[in-house]
Design a protein around this motif. Structure first.
Motif, short mmCIF file in Angstrom:
data_model
loop_
_atom_site.label_atom_id
_atom_site.label_comp_id
_atom_site.label_asym_id
_atom_site.label_seq_id
_atom_site.Cartn_x
_atom_site.Cartn_y
_atom_site.Cartn_z
N PRO A 18 -0.74 -29.91 -9.21
CA PRO A 18 -0.04 -28.76 -8.63
C PRO A 18 -0.86 -27.47 -8.64
CG PRO A 18 1.37 -29.89 -10.21
CD PRO A 18 0.01 -30.50 -10.31
N ASP A 19 -1.63 -27.26 -9.70
CA ASP A 19 -2.40 -26.01 -9.80
C ASP A 19 -3.57 -25.97 -8.82
OD1 ASP A 19 -0.65 -25.28 -11.79
OD2 ASP A 19 -1.99 -25.91 -13.41
N ASP A 20 -4.01 -27.15 -8.36
CA ASP A 20 -5.17 -27.22 -7.46
C ASP A 20 -4.79 -27.49 -6.01
OD1 ASP A 20 -6.90 -26.92 -9.68
OD2 ASP A 20 -6.77 -29.07 -10.09
N GLY A 21 -3.53 -27.82 -5.74
CA GLY A 21 -3.13 -28.16 -4.38
C GLY A 21 -3.70 -29.49 -3.93
N VAL A 22 -3.82 -30.43 -4.86
CA VAL A 22 -4.41 -31.74 -4.55
C VAL A 22 -3.36 -32.82 -4.76
CG1 VAL A 22 -6.19 -33.42 -5.16
CG2 VAL A 22 -6.72 -30.97 -5.22
N LEU A 23 -3.27 -33.71 -3.79
CA LEU A 23 -2.36 -34.86 -3.85
C LEU A 23 -3.20 -36.09 -3.56
CD1 LEU A 23 0.75 -35.62 -3.91
CD2 LEU A 23 0.58 -35.63 -1.43
N SER A 24 -3.07 -37.11 -4.41
CA SER A 24 -3.78 -38.36 -4.11
C SER A 24 -2.76 -39.49 -4.00
CB SER A 24 -4.85 -38.67 -5.18
OG SER A 24 -4.28 -39.15 -6.35
N VAL A 25 -3.03 -40.36 -3.05
CA VAL A 25 -2.20 -41.54 -2.82
C VAL A 25 -3.12 -42.74 -2.96
CG1 VAL A 25 -0.62 -42.72 -1.25
CG2 VAL A 25 -0.78 -40.21 -1.22
N ARG A 26 -2.82 -43.55 -3.96
CA ARG A 26 -3.67 -44.69 -4.28
C ARG A 26 -2.98 -45.97 -3.81
NH1 ARG A 26 -7.09 -43.73 -8.79
NH2 ARG A 26 -6.40 -45.66 -9.77
N TYR A 27 -3.62 -46.70 -2.89
CA TYR A 27 -3.09 -47.97 -2.40
C TYR A 27 -3.82 -49.06 -3.18
CZ TYR A 27 -1.13 -45.21 1.36
OH TYR A 27 -0.39 -44.29 2.07
N GLN A 59 -10.12 -40.00 3.16
CA GLN A 59 -9.84 -41.39 2.84
C GLN A 59 -11.09 -42.02 2.26
OE1 GLN A 59 -7.96 -41.82 7.05
NE2 GLN A 59 -7.47 -43.68 5.93
N GLU A 60 -10.91 -42.79 1.21
CA GLU A 60 -12.05 -43.46 0.58
C GLU A 60 -11.62 -44.85 0.15
OE1 GLU A 60 -13.99 -42.41 -3.47
OE2 GLU A 60 -15.17 -41.42 -1.91
N GLU A 61 -12.47 -45.83 0.45
CA GLU A 61 -12.17 -47.19 0.00
C GLU A 61 -12.35 -47.27 -1.51
OE1 GLU A 61 -14.16 -50.37 2.00
OE2 GLU A 61 -13.78 -49.52 3.97
N HIS A 95 -12.75 -37.61 -9.69
CA HIS A 95 -13.42 -37.91 -8.41
C HIS A 95 -12.57 -37.43 -7.23
CE1 HIS A 95 -15.95 -39.88 -5.50
NE2 HIS A 95 -14.89 -40.54 -5.03
N SER A 96 -11.26 -37.69 -7.28
CA SER A 96 -10.38 -37.24 -6.19
C SER A 96 -10.37 -35.72 -6.09
CB SER A 96 -8.95 -37.75 -6.41
OG SER A 96 -8.90 -39.15 -6.25
N GLU A 141 -7.31 -48.38 -0.91
CA GLU A 141 -7.85 -47.08 -0.49
C GLU A 141 -7.24 -45.98 -1.32
OE1 GLU A 141 -8.80 -47.54 4.28
OE2 GLU A 141 -7.30 -46.10 3.66
N ILE A 142 -7.91 -44.86 -1.32
CA ILE A 142 -7.38 -43.65 -1.92
C ILE A 142 -7.37 -42.59 -0.83
CG2 ILE A 142 -7.71 -41.85 -3.65
CD1 ILE A 142 -9.22 -43.96 -5.32
N HIS A 143 -6.23 -41.95 -0.66
CA HIS A 143 -6.10 -40.85 0.28
C HIS A 143 -5.91 -39.58 -0.53
CE1 HIS A 143 -4.58 -43.63 3.74
NE2 HIS A 143 -5.71 -44.03 3.22
N VAL A 144 -6.70 -38.57 -0.23
CA VAL A 144 -6.63 -37.30 -0.95
C VAL A 144 -6.30 -36.21 0.06
CG1 VAL A 144 -7.85 -35.66 -2.42
CG2 VAL A 144 -8.33 -38.11 -2.62
N PHE A 145 -5.27 -35.42 -0.26
CA PHE A 145 -4.82 -34.34 0.62
C PHE A 145 -5.02 -33.00 -0.08
CE2 PHE A 145 -2.14 -38.00 1.37
CZ PHE A 145 -1.97 -38.05 2.74
#
Length: 157
Positions: free
Chosen positions: A145-154, A95-97, A80-81, A103-107
């Protein structure tokens, strides 16, 4: 100066003093003594100027205390992220609740900067403050790393 009640994150702690930061106002308070706190602790507390000079503060009451666990996960972001990030431009933050609390923050970041971005999030004092505001006790950083996606899960637990 008067008493202040709020949510504080401990940014520095020594045996005989500590520094706390209000997560809402970003005001910093140097405590004249350490009430048994450690760096990354979150306090729901009341602080007041420490007499007689009132240049430092003291903790008057602690209503709640919790620690924020920072986890540098070896897991990739959820599908999903990754889908959220698919249409985002590099540099975008989504940002998604979460269901329940947190929350989940996806960069989206340049592929060659994913590791640096993950370390920046883990070392950023604001990550702890944001977790405190969201009532999270665990922050989990995942990367693709291969997709350039970082997720931060609170996460609440």
């Amino acid at each position: 100066m008067t008493e202040q009640t709020g949510t504080f994150v401990v940014t520095h702690a020594e045996a005989d003093s500590a520094i706390v930061r209000d997560v809402e106002t970003a005001q910093v308070h140097t405590l004249a003594s350490n009430p048994g706190v450690e760096v990354h602790d979150v306090l729901e507390a009341t602080v007041a100027p420490d007499p007689p000079l009132e240049v430092t503060w003291q903790v008057v009451e602690i209503d709640d205390r919790r620690s924020i666990e920072l986890v540098d996960s070896d897991l990739e972001p959820t599908q999903h992220s990754k889908e959220l990030a698919a249409d985002a431009d590099v540099g975008d933050l989504l940002q998604e609740e979460r269901a329940g609390t947190g929350e989940i923050h996806v960069f989206r970041v340049p592929v060659d900067e994913v590791e640096t971005a993950a370390q920046d999030v883990l070392e950023d004092e604001e990550t702890i403050a944001r977790a405190a505001r969201l009532e999270a006790v665990r922050v989990e950083v995942r990367r693709a790393p291969d997709d350039g996606v970082l997720s931060v899960r609170y996460l609440p637990d």
